[in-house]
Write an enzyme that holds these catalytic residues in place. Structure first.
Site, PDB file in Angstrom:
ATOM      1  N   ASN A   9       9.861 -29.300 -11.026  1.00 50.62           N
ATOM      2  CA  ASN A   9       8.893 -28.205 -11.116  1.00 50.62           C
ATOM      3  C   ASN A   9       9.079 -27.275  -9.906  1.00 50.62           C
ATOM      4  O   ASN A   9       8.787 -27.630  -8.773  1.00 50.62           O
ATOM      5  CB  ASN A   9       7.480 -28.823 -11.146  1.00 50.62           C
ATOM      6  CG  ASN A   9       6.390 -27.784 -11.256  1.00 50.62           C
ATOM      7  OD1 ASN A   9       6.476 -26.714 -10.670  1.00 50.62           O
ATOM      8  ND2 ASN A   9       5.343 -28.111 -12.002  1.00 50.62           N
ATOM      9  N   LYS A  12       6.049 -26.582  -7.668  1.00 52.49           N
ATOM     10  CA  LYS A  12       5.745 -27.706  -6.771  1.00 52.49           C
ATOM     11  C   LYS A  12       6.717 -27.717  -5.598  1.00 52.49           C
ATOM     12  O   LYS A  12       6.318 -27.937  -4.456  1.00 52.49           O
ATOM     13  CB  LYS A  12       5.934 -29.031  -7.515  1.00 52.49           C
ATOM     14  CG  LYS A  12       4.747 -29.562  -8.247  1.00 52.49           C
ATOM     15  CD  LYS A  12       5.123 -30.997  -8.643  1.00 52.49           C
ATOM     16  CE  LYS A  12       4.227 -31.595  -9.664  1.00 52.49           C
ATOM     17  NZ  LYS A  12       4.710 -32.916 -10.094  1.00 52.49           N
ATOM     18  N   ASP A  69       3.110 -36.684  -8.274  1.00 48.53           N
ATOM     19  CA  ASP A  69       2.536 -36.671  -9.610  1.00 48.53           C
ATOM     20  C   ASP A  69       1.108 -36.188  -9.467  1.00 48.53           C
ATOM     21  O   ASP A  69       0.349 -36.688  -8.626  1.00 48.53           O
ATOM     22  CB  ASP A  69       2.596 -38.031 -10.308  1.00 48.53           C
ATOM     23  CG  ASP A  69       2.530 -37.836 -11.821  1.00 48.53           C
ATOM     24  OD1 ASP A  69       3.501 -37.294 -12.388  1.00 48.53           O
ATOM     25  OD2 ASP A  69       1.501 -38.181 -12.423  1.00 48.53           O
ATOM     26  N   LYS A 175      -4.657 -21.694  -0.307  1.00 47.27           N
ATOM     27  CA  LYS A 175      -4.619 -22.819  -1.266  1.00 47.27           C
ATOM     28  C   LYS A 175      -4.143 -24.094  -0.563  1.00 47.27           C
ATOM     29  O   LYS A 175      -4.747 -25.160  -0.716  1.00 47.27           O
ATOM     30  CB  LYS A 175      -3.708 -22.494  -2.466  1.00 47.27           C
ATOM     31  CG  LYS A 175      -3.631 -23.668  -3.449  1.00 47.27           C
ATOM     32  CD  LYS A 175      -2.718 -23.461  -4.651  1.00 47.27           C
ATOM     33  CE  LYS A 175      -2.577 -24.785  -5.416  1.00 47.27           C
ATOM     34  NZ  LYS A 175      -1.594 -24.771  -6.508  1.00 47.27           N
ATOM     35  N   HIS A 180      -5.304 -30.367  -3.236  1.00 45.15           N
ATOM     36  CA  HIS A 180      -4.953 -31.775  -3.408  1.00 45.15           C
ATOM     37  C   HIS A 180      -3.573 -32.063  -2.814  1.00 45.15           C
ATOM     38  O   HIS A 180      -3.367 -33.045  -2.114  1.00 45.15           O
ATOM     39  CB  HIS A 180      -4.996 -32.121  -4.906  1.00 45.15           C
ATOM     40  CG  HIS A 180      -4.287 -31.136  -5.799  1.00 45.15           C
ATOM     41  ND1 HIS A 180      -4.433 -29.780  -5.666  1.00 45.15           N
ATOM     42  CD2 HIS A 180      -3.373 -31.308  -6.802  1.00 45.15           C
ATOM     43  CE1 HIS A 180      -3.668 -29.163  -6.551  1.00 45.15           C
ATOM     44  NE2 HIS A 180      -3.016 -30.079  -7.254  1.00 45.15           N
TER      45      HIS A 180
HETATM   46  P1  ITT Z   1       7.788 -33.210 -12.159  1.00 45.87           P
HETATM   47  O1  ITT Z   1       7.333 -34.430 -12.938  1.00 45.87           O
HETATM   48  O2  ITT Z   1       9.241 -32.887 -12.344  1.00 45.87           O
HETATM   49  O3  ITT Z   1       7.363 -33.272 -10.720  1.00 45.87           O
HETATM   50  P2  ITT Z   1       5.756 -31.824 -13.747  1.00 45.87           P
HETATM   51  O4  ITT Z   1       5.269 -30.394 -13.821  1.00 45.87           O
HETATM   52  O5  ITT Z   1       6.077 -32.527 -15.045  1.00 45.87           O
HETATM   53  O6  ITT Z   1       7.022 -31.903 -12.740  1.00 45.87           O
HETATM   54  P3  ITT Z   1       3.494 -33.600 -13.337  1.00 45.87           P
HETATM   55  O7  ITT Z   1       3.846 -34.527 -14.436  1.00 45.87           O
HETATM   56  O8  ITT Z   1       3.013 -34.162 -12.025  1.00 45.87           O
HETATM   57  O9  ITT Z   1       4.705 -32.641 -12.927  1.00 45.87           O
HETATM   58  O10 ITT Z   1       2.394 -32.601 -13.914  1.00 45.87           O
HETATM   59  C1  ITT Z   1       1.720 -31.768 -13.059  1.00 45.87           C
HETATM   60  C2  ITT Z   1       0.934 -30.743 -13.864  1.00 45.87           C
HETATM   61  O11 ITT Z   1      -0.426 -30.718 -13.394  1.00 45.87           O
HETATM   62  C3  ITT Z   1       1.477 -29.342 -13.620  1.00 45.87           C
HETATM   63  O12 ITT Z   1       2.490 -29.018 -14.560  1.00 45.87           O
HETATM   64  C4  ITT Z   1       0.229 -28.491 -13.765  1.00 45.87           C
HETATM   65  O13 ITT Z   1      -0.045 -28.258 -15.123  1.00 45.87           O
HETATM   66  C5  ITT Z   1      -0.861 -29.400 -13.187  1.00 45.87           C
HETATM   67  N1  ITT Z   1      -1.004 -29.174 -11.728  1.00 45.87           N
HETATM   68  C6  ITT Z   1      -0.672 -30.046 -10.732  1.00 45.87           C
HETATM   69  N2  ITT Z   1      -0.885 -29.488  -9.528  1.00 45.87           N
HETATM   70  C7  ITT Z   1      -1.348 -28.249  -9.759  1.00 45.87           C
HETATM   71  C8  ITT Z   1      -1.727 -27.185  -8.932  1.00 45.87           C
HETATM   72  O14 ITT Z   1      -1.629 -27.246  -7.607  1.00 45.87           O
HETATM   73  N3  ITT Z   1      -2.164 -26.068  -9.507  1.00 45.87           N
HETATM   74  C9  ITT Z   1      -2.251 -25.977 -10.847  1.00 45.87           C
HETATM   75  N4  ITT Z   1      -1.895 -26.906 -11.707  1.00 45.87           N
HETATM   76  C10 ITT Z   1      -1.436 -28.053 -11.176  1.00 45.87           C
END
Ligand code: ITT
Length: 198
Positions: A9, A12, A69, A175, A180
Site C-alpha cells: 500500500n 501506508k 495491519d 494526522k 493510530h
Molecule cells: P498491505 O496489506 O499490503 O499492507 P492493505 O491496504 O491491504 O496493504 P490492510 O489489510 O492493513 O492493508 O488494510 C488497511 C485498510 O484499512 C486500508 O486499505 C484502509 O482502507 C484502512 N486504513 C488503515 N489505515 C488507515 C488510515 O490511516 N486512513 C484511512 N484508512 C485507513
C-alpha cells in the site's frame, strides 16, 4: 538498521517512511523484492495479520521486516469493516467504493451511533522466528459525506475525537501526531531506543 516494509500500500509506505524518517532505520520496500509472493491476510485479528506479513517477508528477504495491519472499526456495525477494511466493498474494492459502502451501511445511524476507531498493529520481525508487535488506536466519529482530499482509505469520513475536520482535511504532520499509525510507530521508536544496540 535495514528494514523491509511488508506492505504494497503506497499510502501506508509514505506514512511509515515519513514517521520513521528521524529514526536510525533505512527503509526498503517490496519494490526492492519484486518476486516476493503475495501473503494471504486470513488472520482473525489485525495483530495476527501483521505478524504473518512481517514473518513471511523476513523469511523471504533474510532481513528484518516491518508490517502494518490496520483498519476501521465502527462500533454500531459490530467492529466492521475491521480486518476487511481494504476489501470491504468486494473484489474490485478501492477507497472510494469502500467509503460509499460504509456510508450506505451507516445511513440510518444517528450522530451518537457513529463512533468508530482506527486501529493499527505494527509487527517487527527481526528474523523469520522472532517478532514483536506495537499498536495504536484513535477514537472518532464517521461523518455523513466525504470531506477533504489528503490521506487515503476512510480518512475523508473520519473525524478524530476533539476535531471538526476529517483526517483527509488535515496536513500530514497533524494526522501523524494523532493517528493510530503514528502512535504505533512512536511505540516502535521507543523500543528501538531502549532495546536495540544501534
Ligand atoms: P498491505 O496489506 O499490503 O499492507 P492493505 O491496504 O491491504 O496493504 P490492510 O489489510 O492493513 O492493508 O488494510 C488497511 C485498510 O484499512 C486500508 O486499505 C484502509 O482502507 C484502512 N486504513 C488503515 N489505515 C488507515 C488510515 O490511516 N486512513 C484511512 N484508512 C485507513
Amino acid at each position: 538498521m535495514e528494514l523491509v516494509l511488508a506492505t504494497r500500500n503506497k499510502k501506508k509506505i509514505e506514512e511509515i517512511a515519513r514517521i520513521t524518517s528521524g529514526m536510525p532505520v533505512s527503509v526498503l520496500t517490496l519494490d526492492d523484492f519484486p518476486l516476493c509472493p503475495e501473503i494471504e491476510e486470513d488472520g482473525a485479528t489485525f495483530e495476527e495479520n501483521a505478524v504473518k506479513k512481517a514473518l513471511a517477508v523476513a523469511k523471504y528477504t533474510g532481513k528484518p521486516s516491518l508490517a502494518d495491519d490496520s483498519g476501521l472499526e465502527v462500533y454500531a456495525l459490530h467492529g466492521a469493516p475491521g480486518t476487511l477494511s481494504a476489501r470491504y466493498s468486494g473484489e474490485s474494492a478501492d477507497d472510494r467504493r469502500n467509503v460509499e459502502k460504509l456510508l450506505f451501511e451507516m445511513r440510518l445511524l444517528k450522530e451518537e451511533e457513529r463512533k468508530a476507531q482506527f486501529v493499527c498493529y505494527i509487527a517487527l520481525a527481526l528474523n523469520e522466528a522472532s517478532v514483536i508487535t506495537f499498536h495504536g488506536h484513535v477514537e472518532g466519529t464517521i461523518g455523513t459525506e466525504p470531506k477533504g482530499f489528503n490521506g487515503f482509505g476512510y480518512d475523508p469520513v473520519f473525524y478524530p475525537e476533539g476535531y471538526d475536520r476529517t483526517f483527509a482535511e488535515m496536513g500530514a504532520e497533524e494526522k501523524d501526531n494523532i493517528s493510530h499509525r503514528g502512535k504505533a510507530l512512536r511505540d516502535f521508536q521507543r523500543f528501538l531506543r531502549e532495546r536495540i544496540d544501534l
